[in-house]
Enzyme design. Structure first.
Site, PDB file in Angstrom:
ATOM      1  N   THR A   1      -6.892  -2.818   6.917  1.00  0.00           N
ATOM      2  CA  THR A   1      -6.352  -4.190   6.810  1.00  0.00           C
ATOM      3  C   THR A   1      -7.491  -5.202   6.878  1.00  0.00           C
ATOM      4  OG1 THR A   1      -4.421  -3.323   7.999  1.00  0.00           O
ATOM      5  CG2 THR A   1      -4.503  -5.694   7.618  1.00  0.00           C
TER       6      THR A   1
ATOM      7  N   GLU B   1     -13.526  -2.894  19.583  1.00  0.00           N
ATOM      8  CA  GLU B   1     -12.496  -3.879  19.227  1.00  0.00           C
ATOM      9  C   GLU B   1     -11.928  -4.545  20.475  1.00  0.00           C
ATOM     10  OE1 GLU B   1     -10.893  -1.767  15.112  1.00  0.00           O
ATOM     11  OE2 GLU B   1      -9.893  -1.344  17.005  1.00  0.00           O
TER      12      GLU B   1
HETATM   13  O1  DER Z   1      -8.866   1.691  14.445  1.00  0.00           O
HETATM   14  C1  DER Z   1      -8.404   0.615  14.683  1.00  0.00           C
HETATM   15  O2  DER Z   1      -8.314   0.188  15.829  1.00  0.00           O
HETATM   16  C2  DER Z   1      -7.863  -0.204  13.568  1.00  0.00           C
HETATM   17  O3  DER Z   1      -8.033  -1.562  13.819  1.00  0.00           O
HETATM   18  C3  DER Z   1      -6.416   0.112  13.454  1.00  0.00           C
HETATM   19  O4  DER Z   1      -5.825  -0.252  14.627  1.00  0.00           O
HETATM   20  C4  DER Z   1      -5.785  -0.520  12.235  1.00  0.00           C
HETATM   21  O5  DER Z   1      -6.277   0.101  11.121  1.00  0.00           O
HETATM   22  P1  DER Z   1      -5.655  -0.114   9.683  1.00  0.00           P
HETATM   23  O6  DER Z   1      -5.758  -1.556   9.375  1.00  0.00           O
HETATM   24  O7  DER Z   1      -6.498   0.754   8.790  1.00  0.00           O
HETATM   25  O8  DER Z   1      -4.237   0.369   9.735  1.00  0.00           O
END
Ligand code: DER
Length: 214
Positions: free
Chosen positions: A31, A102
């Site tokens: 995303t 994160e």
């Molecule tokens: O790995 C992570 O924490 C990503 O942010 C995940 O939570 C979301 O990943 P995506 O956008 O590929 O679904």
């Protein structure tokens, strides 16, 4: 509209929260991959910090100014994806194994904005919780946690071993406290509502805006 389209719609909606002069935390994942061109396209005077080498490379290639985290101690805003979003704002993150970085970035942000397609909201968190573990004492940490399955993936950029905790997720606060208290566990993918300000969920071309924390 496909799930990929919805990721783009949510990501594009989030850049309206970003203004010139801001320091911006950039998450990781599929995303966020749509966030980066949308952000670069606004041509704002912003400074960014990335939560992964992958995001740093993509952001730099798009002309965004990416700083080393050692140069920054807070963010005006951080924007990231999520794997699951509960109605009360609890998140599971770390499908991409970047949850430790994160969480550091989200916690340092005045505003943490989650961007998601319509598959991410859930009635209750379920499945497993990503964890990052120290190599040192790994066998003892696995024994302590009892139900972690290691992933066959590279170490985190910080040398951590990546796995998933399988167990009862019905009380996320209790589980988060238990995981955080385990020596050898670097961090886990449960993000509390107190860390989350806004959730943008794309449903087709529409975006649902959930305010979790004002
Ligand atoms: O790995 C992570 O924490 C990503 O942010 C995940 O939570 C979301 O990943 P995506 O956008 O590929 O679904």
């Amino acid at each position: 509209m496909t799930i990929e389209d919805e990721k783009r719609v949510a990501a594009e909606a989030s850049v309206a929260f970003v203004e010139s002069g801001m320091t911006v935390g950039l998450g990781t994942g599929s995303t966020v991959a749509y966030l980066l061109p949308a952000l670069a396209g606004r041509q704002l005077d912003i400074r960014c910090v990335a939560t992964s080498p992958r995001t740093a490379q993509a952001a730099t290639a798009l002309g965004l100014r990416v700083l080393d985290f050692r140069e920054v101690d807070r963010f005006d805003i951080a924007i990231d994806g999520a794997d699951q979003i509960a109605p009360d704002g609890w998140l599971i993150k770390g499908g991409g194994a970047a949850h430790t970085r994160e969480k550091v970035v989200a916690n340092a942000a005045d505003r943490f904005v989650v961007i998601a397609d319509s598959s991410k909201p859930v009635d209750a968190l379920h499945g497993s919780v990503p964890v990052e573990l120290m190599e040192y004492g790994l066998a003892a940490t696995l024994r302590e946690l009892a139900s972690v399955v290691l992933r066959d993936v590279p170490r985190s950029p910080d040398g951590g071993v990546i796995g998933d905790y399988h167990g009862d997720l019905s009380d996320p606060a209790a589980l988060a406290a238990r995981l955080s208290a385990a020596p050898g566990l670097v961090d886990h993918g449960l993000f509390p509502p107190s860390m989350v300000h806004d959730v943008l969920i794309a449903r087709g071309v529409d975006v649902e805006h959930r305010v979790i924390r004002a």
